[in-house]
Write an enzyme that holds these catalytic residues in place. Structure first.
Site, PDB file in Angstrom:
ATOM      1  N   CYS A  64       0.846  -1.198   0.000  1.00  0.00           N
ATOM      2  CA  CYS A  64       0.000   0.000   0.000  1.00  0.00           C
ATOM      3  C   CYS A  64       0.877   1.243   0.000  1.00  0.00           C
ATOM      4  O   CYS A  64       1.911   1.285   0.666  1.00  0.00           O
ATOM      5  CB  CYS A  64      -0.880   0.036   1.245  1.00  0.00           C
ATOM      6  SG  CYS A  64      -2.373  -0.907   1.093  1.00  0.00           S
ATOM      7  N   HIS A  65       0.429   2.246  -0.725  1.00  0.00           N
ATOM      8  CA  HIS A  65       1.149   3.516  -0.738  1.00  0.00           C
ATOM      9  C   HIS A  65       0.891   4.291   0.549  1.00  0.00           C
ATOM     10  O   HIS A  65      -0.206   4.226   1.104  1.00  0.00           O
ATOM     11  CB  HIS A  65       0.690   4.379  -1.922  1.00  0.00           C
ATOM     12  CG  HIS A  65       1.075   3.811  -3.237  1.00  0.00           C
ATOM     13  ND1 HIS A  65       0.310   2.873  -3.880  1.00  0.00           N
ATOM     14  CD2 HIS A  65       2.152   4.035  -4.025  1.00  0.00           C
ATOM     15  CE1 HIS A  65       0.888   2.553  -5.023  1.00  0.00           C
ATOM     16  NE2 HIS A  65       2.006   3.243  -5.138  1.00  0.00           N
ATOM     17  N   GLU A 102      -7.488   1.508   3.279  1.00  0.00           N
ATOM     18  CA  GLU A 102      -7.547   2.240   4.545  1.00  0.00           C
ATOM     19  C   GLU A 102      -8.911   2.081   5.201  1.00  0.00           C
ATOM     20  O   GLU A 102      -9.014   1.889   6.416  1.00  0.00           O
ATOM     21  CB  GLU A 102      -7.206   3.716   4.320  1.00  0.00           C
ATOM     22  CG  GLU A 102      -5.744   3.986   4.049  1.00  0.00           C
ATOM     23  CD  GLU A 102      -5.262   3.647   2.640  1.00  0.00           C
ATOM     24  OE1 GLU A 102      -4.053   3.741   2.393  1.00  0.00           O
ATOM     25  OE2 GLU A 102      -6.084   3.276   1.772  1.00  0.00           O
ATOM     26  N   ASP A 116     -11.648  -7.693  21.372  1.00  0.00           N
ATOM     27  CA  ASP A 116     -10.693  -7.701  22.481  1.00  0.00           C
ATOM     28  C   ASP A 116     -11.337  -7.261  23.786  1.00  0.00           C
ATOM     29  O   ASP A 116     -11.113  -7.858  24.839  1.00  0.00           O
ATOM     30  CB  ASP A 116      -9.508  -6.794  22.153  1.00  0.00           C
ATOM     31  CG  ASP A 116      -8.531  -6.685  23.316  1.00  0.00           C
ATOM     32  OD1 ASP A 116      -8.084  -7.742  23.816  1.00  0.00           O
ATOM     33  OD2 ASP A 116      -8.224  -5.552  23.731  1.00  0.00           O
TER      34      ASP A 116
END
Length: 175
Positions: A64-65, A102, A116
């Site tokens: 990924c950039h 993203e 979690d």
């Protein structure tokens, strides 16, 4: 393997929206909605975790950039009747490449944060869905998942409560 060269592409407005759903027990969702989890406010933590994940996507996905995000927003809602935590991540940038990864990373990280914080109460939770809902910008233009509104309605036990974009189950972090 290689990272795609986007240097010759023009910067354009890019927007991506991704959704995730975490299946949980109704008992665990009740504790989440009532704010009675030992670790604290999982909805708020998931929002922050999702935004942080969007900013750090290239550190997790090697091809990924690195891009400058103009904005990121994550909504998390506990839907007790459906037995789901619904997450929506929206990411925006003025860049040469899209922000789909993203948005997907943000939605996934938000779901994992809820997992979690609730695992003590429900070890059987399951991330049942992670998907891109829509994207805009760039050469390929606009794309919308065709079955998304129908899918959202089907997953809610009460159709009048179904909404394409979940908001916070408690109170929005924007109020």
């Amino acid at each position: 393997m290689k990272m795609i060269d986007v240097g010759e592409k023009e910067r354009t407005s890019r927007i991506a929206v991704a959704r995730a759903e975490l299946r949980c027990s109704k008992e665990a969702l009740k504790l989440l909605n009532e704010g009675r989890l030992e670790k604290g406010d999982a909805l708020a933590a998931a929002r922050i975790s999702g935004i942080m994940a969007a900013k750090h996507t290239p550190a997790l996905l090697p091809l990924c950039h690195t891009i400058a995000l103009a904005g990121a927003d994550v909504d998390v809602a506990a839907d007790e009747p459906a037995g789901l935590v619904r997450i929506e991540a929206r990411v925006h940038a003025i860049e040469r490449t899209g922000v789909e990864m993203e948005a997907l990373t943000a939605a996934c990280a938000a779901a994992l944060t809820v997992y979690d914080m609730m695992k003590r109460y429900d070890r059987g939770m399951e991330l049942v869905s992670l998907r891109l809902v829509r994207k805009s910008g760039g050469r390929s233009g606009e794309w919308h998942r065709p079955d998304e509104e129908e899918r959202t309605r089907e997953s809610s036990s009460r159709p009048e409560e179904a909404a394409p974009a979940p908001r916070s189950a408690k109170k929005s972090s924007k109020t």
